[in-house]
Design a protein around this motif. Structure first.
Motif, PDB file in Angstrom:
ATOM      1  N   SER A 192      36.960  41.347  44.322  1.00 47.51           N
ATOM      2  CA  SER A 192      38.180  40.544  44.432  1.00 47.51           C
ATOM      3  C   SER A 192      38.398  39.649  43.217  1.00 47.51           C
ATOM      4  CB  SER A 192      38.134  39.678  45.688  1.00 47.51           C
ATOM      5  OG  SER A 192      38.026  40.474  46.848  1.00 47.51           O
ATOM      6  N   ILE A 193      39.671  39.410  42.920  1.00 49.86           N
ATOM      7  CA  ILE A 193      40.047  38.507  41.837  1.00 49.86           C
ATOM      8  C   ILE A 193      41.113  37.535  42.327  1.00 49.86           C
ATOM      9  CG2 ILE A 193      39.536  40.212  40.044  1.00 49.86           C
ATOM     10  CD1 ILE A 193      42.564  40.693  39.829  1.00 49.86           C
ATOM     11  N   GLY A 194      41.247  36.403  41.615  1.00 53.89           N
ATOM     12  CA  GLY A 194      42.344  35.470  41.867  1.00 53.89           C
ATOM     13  C   GLY A 194      42.429  35.007  43.305  1.00 53.89           C
ATOM     14  N   ASP A 195      43.665  35.060  43.855  1.00 53.23           N
ATOM     15  CA  ASP A 195      43.858  34.556  45.209  1.00 53.23           C
ATOM     16  C   ASP A 195      43.464  35.578  46.265  1.00 53.23           C
ATOM     17  OD1 ASP A 195      45.890  36.369  45.014  1.00 53.23           O
ATOM     18  OD2 ASP A 195      47.511  34.979  45.511  1.00 53.23           O
ATOM     19  N   GLU A 196      42.788  36.665  45.870  1.00 54.65           N
ATOM     20  CA  GLU A 196      42.255  37.615  46.848  1.00 54.65           C
ATOM     21  C   GLU A 196      40.945  37.121  47.444  1.00 54.65           C
ATOM     22  OE1 GLU A 196      41.764  41.182  44.679  1.00 54.65           O
ATOM     23  OE2 GLU A 196      43.901  41.681  44.612  1.00 54.65           O
ATOM     24  N   ILE A 197      40.450  35.992  46.970  1.00 55.16           N
ATOM     25  CA  ILE A 197      39.166  35.483  47.447  1.00 55.16           C
ATOM     26  C   ILE A 197      39.329  34.027  47.895  1.00 55.16           C
ATOM     27  CG2 ILE A 197      38.351  34.668  45.188  1.00 55.16           C
ATOM     28  CD1 ILE A 197      35.601  35.863  46.005  1.00 55.16           C
ATOM     29  N   GLY A 198      38.680  33.662  49.004  1.00 55.61           N
ATOM     30  CA  GLY A 198      38.779  32.291  49.499  1.00 55.61           C
ATOM     31  C   GLY A 198      38.858  32.237  51.012  1.00 55.61           C
ATOM     32  N   ALA A 199      38.871  31.018  51.539  1.00 55.97           N
ATOM     33  CA  ALA A 199      38.850  30.816  52.984  1.00 55.97           C
ATOM     34  C   ALA A 199      40.208  31.019  53.637  1.00 55.97           C
ATOM     35  CB  ALA A 199      38.343  29.406  53.304  1.00 55.97           C
ATOM     36  N   ALA A 200      41.300  30.973  52.857  1.00 54.31           N
ATOM     37  CA  ALA A 200      42.633  31.047  53.457  1.00 54.31           C
ATOM     38  C   ALA A 200      43.196  32.461  53.511  1.00 54.31           C
ATOM     39  CB  ALA A 200      43.604  30.145  52.680  1.00 54.31           C
ATOM     40  N   ILE A 201      42.684  33.360  52.698  1.00 60.01           N
ATOM     41  CA  ILE A 201      43.293  34.673  52.552  1.00 60.01           C
ATOM     42  C   ILE A 201      42.951  35.587  53.724  1.00 60.01           C
ATOM     43  CG2 ILE A 201      41.351  35.614  51.242  1.00 60.01           C
ATOM     44  CD1 ILE A 201      45.028  36.346  50.496  1.00 60.01           C
ATOM     45  N   ARG A 202      43.955  36.349  54.179  1.00 56.06           N
ATOM     46  CA  ARG A 202      43.729  37.422  55.149  1.00 56.06           C
ATOM     47  C   ARG A 202      43.844  38.743  54.387  1.00 56.06           C
ATOM     48  NH1 ARG A 202      48.232  36.996  59.680  1.00 56.06           N
ATOM     49  NH2 ARG A 202      46.717  36.978  61.347  1.00 56.06           N
ATOM     50  N   ILE A 203      42.927  39.649  54.630  1.00 57.86           N
ATOM     51  CA  ILE A 203      42.977  40.965  53.999  1.00 57.86           C
ATOM     52  C   ILE A 203      43.283  41.983  55.093  1.00 57.86           C
ATOM     53  CG2 ILE A 203      41.718  42.664  52.626  1.00 57.86           C
ATOM     54  CD1 ILE A 203      39.976  40.209  51.702  1.00 57.86           C
ATOM     55  N   LEU A 204      44.340  42.749  54.873  1.00 63.65           N
ATOM     56  CA  LEU A 204      44.865  43.645  55.903  1.00 63.65           C
ATOM     57  C   LEU A 204      44.312  45.045  55.745  1.00 63.65           C
ATOM     58  CD1 LEU A 204      48.581  42.505  55.589  1.00 63.65           C
ATOM     59  CD2 LEU A 204      46.738  41.454  56.902  1.00 63.65           C
ATOM     60  N   ASP A 205      43.998  45.677  56.876  1.00 65.46           N
ATOM     61  CA  ASP A 205      43.425  47.009  56.825  1.00 65.46           C
ATOM     62  C   ASP A 205      43.697  47.709  58.148  1.00 65.46           C
ATOM     63  OD1 ASP A 205      41.007  49.014  57.135  1.00 65.46           O
ATOM     64  OD2 ASP A 205      41.084  48.485  55.026  1.00 65.46           O
ATOM     65  N   ARG A 206      43.784  49.023  58.111  1.00 63.72           N
ATOM     66  CA  ARG A 206      43.981  49.783  59.350  1.00 63.72           C
ATOM     67  C   ARG A 206      42.750  49.745  60.249  1.00 63.72           C
ATOM     68  NH1 ARG A 206      49.332  50.160  60.137  1.00 63.72           N
ATOM     69  NH2 ARG A 206      50.398  51.156  58.373  1.00 63.72           N
ATOM     70  N   GLY A 207      41.629  49.320  59.688  1.00 59.55           N
ATOM     71  CA  GLY A 207      40.412  49.201  60.492  1.00 59.55           C
ATOM     72  C   GLY A 207      39.409  50.302  60.255  1.00 59.55           C
ATOM     73  N   ASP A 208      39.814  51.355  59.534  1.00 53.44           N
ATOM     74  CA  ASP A 208      38.911  52.488  59.345  1.00 53.44           C
ATOM     75  C   ASP A 208      38.453  52.647  57.896  1.00 53.44           C
ATOM     76  OD1 ASP A 208      41.331  53.213  58.300  1.00 53.44           O
ATOM     77  OD2 ASP A 208      41.549  55.070  59.446  1.00 53.44           O
TER      78      ASP A 208
END
Length: 357
Positions: free
Chosen positions: A327-343
């Motif tokens: 991860s880089i920039g605002d992709e890392i930290g306590a506030a960010i949600r990372i979206l994924d289909r789950g698989d």
């Protein structure tokens, strides 16, 4: 009275995954008032000692509390025993006998969850589903106490689960051939597999609120310290440290034509840069912990959590939090949600929560 006291004692205990006595089913560490009530109810002293050893106490004996205990009927031997018990404070630890990992006690409290001005987050953008979903609107929440993994689940711990359930390990990532680095965080697991692991260990996936409360540990900003000192990210997880801000500007300039950024070409170039630098996960617990004593809550591998996000045009997404070594920039930290289909089988792992009922 004694029958009532035994029933009360059975309700005061640790979470099942950390419990040292199957007959004790706790609601948290004992307060001095709760201890005095049990003494007054004439619970057998050997049983009292077992409850204290299993549940812990959240007080240190003072002359006043000692006097109250003695007034309730506490023996001198019990008072001496209690003096020797450490108070269960934020950062206290217990081992989970099932997976061998250490869990940390996170006290009750309140915090501001979500992306606020201090986090440097962008605004909600209805035209862009990623921006629309990746931040939680700021709100203040009151949290109950719970136990959470001190580190991310390791390869070694996950192999215990796989052997016990007679399953197979997922195909190894390039950065950990044959899963030979046992102290690295487990990655390449799906949301369902993460959920199964936590339940097998006697715990569960953390909610988004629990994860963020534990990650922030009182910090207001999305990164709870110097990023290079607390998190393995694209900046420091490879063979060489990278100035990601400078590189990002260079990549954007190179892939901007007639004032328009070719985001796909820029993303591909970034991926090549990171692969060439061999960004990778590192053994857990090497960098600085947060104020609760948790390691790698941000960075190293992102972590699956309970819940999902929904976009009216795109559909449902599972969530992972914290960002990873990629991860880089605002992709890392306590506030960010990372979206994924789950698989997805990528740089995503898990840390589990033991609930105090």
């Amino acid at each position: 009275m004694i029958r009532h006291a035994i029933f009360a004692a059975m309700l005061i205990s640790c979470p099942p995954c950390l419990c040292q006595d199957a007959l004790v089913n706790c609601r948290g560490p004992l307060t001095s008032e709760a201890m005095a009530r049990l003494v007054a109810d004439k619970v057998v002293e050997a049983r009292l000692r077992k409850i204290v050893s299993t549940c812990g106490i959240e007080f240190t004996l003072t002359s006043e509390s000692e006097a109250k205990l003695k007034q309730s009927g506490a023996s001198d031997q019990l008072v001496i025993f209690l003096r020797a018990q450490p108070a269960l404070l934020p950062g206290a630890t217990r081992e989970n006998g099932r997976d061998g990992l250490t869990y940390v006690y996170v006290p009750a409290g309140s915090f501001r969850m979500g992306c606020g001005p201090e986090d440097g987050c962008v605004g909600k953008d209805d035209q862009n589903f990623y921006s629309y979903l990746r931040y939680v609107a700021p709100r203040r929440l009151q949290m109950k106490a719970f136990w959470i993994g001190k580190t991310e689940v390791t390869v070694e711990a996950y192999e215990r689960f796989v052997m016990d359930k007679k399953m197979r390990m997922p195909a190894p990532m390039d950065d950990n051939p044959r899963w030979q680095e046992k102290s690295q965080p487990m990655e390449a697991i799906t949301w369902d597999e993460a959920k199964m692991y936590c339940e097998w260990s006697g715990a569960r996936l953390p909610s988004e609120a629990e994860w963020e409360y534990a990650a922030r540990a009182g910090a207001q900003k999305r990164v709870y310290g110097d990023l290079l000192l607390v998190a393995w990210s694209a900046a420091n997880s490879g063979d060489h440290k990278l100035n990601v801000v400078e590189l990002n500007n260079q990549v954007d300039q190179k892939n901007t034509h007639n004032g328009n950024l070719d985001s796909q070409a820029a993303a591909k170039e970034w991926e090549n840069i990171l692969h060439q630098n061999r960004v990778r996960p590192h053994p857990v617990g090497q960098l600085q912990p947060n104020r609760f004593g948790l390691y790698d809550v941000i960075g190293n591998v992102s972590e699956w959590v309970l819940g999902e996000a929904h976009h009216p045009n795109i559909g449902h997404f599972r969530l992972n939090r914290g960002g990873s070594y990629f991860s880089i920039g605002d992709e890392i930290g306590a506030a960010i949600r990372i979206l994924d289909r789950g698989d997805t089988r990528g740089s995503i792992g898990v840390r589990c929560v033991c609930e105090i009922h």
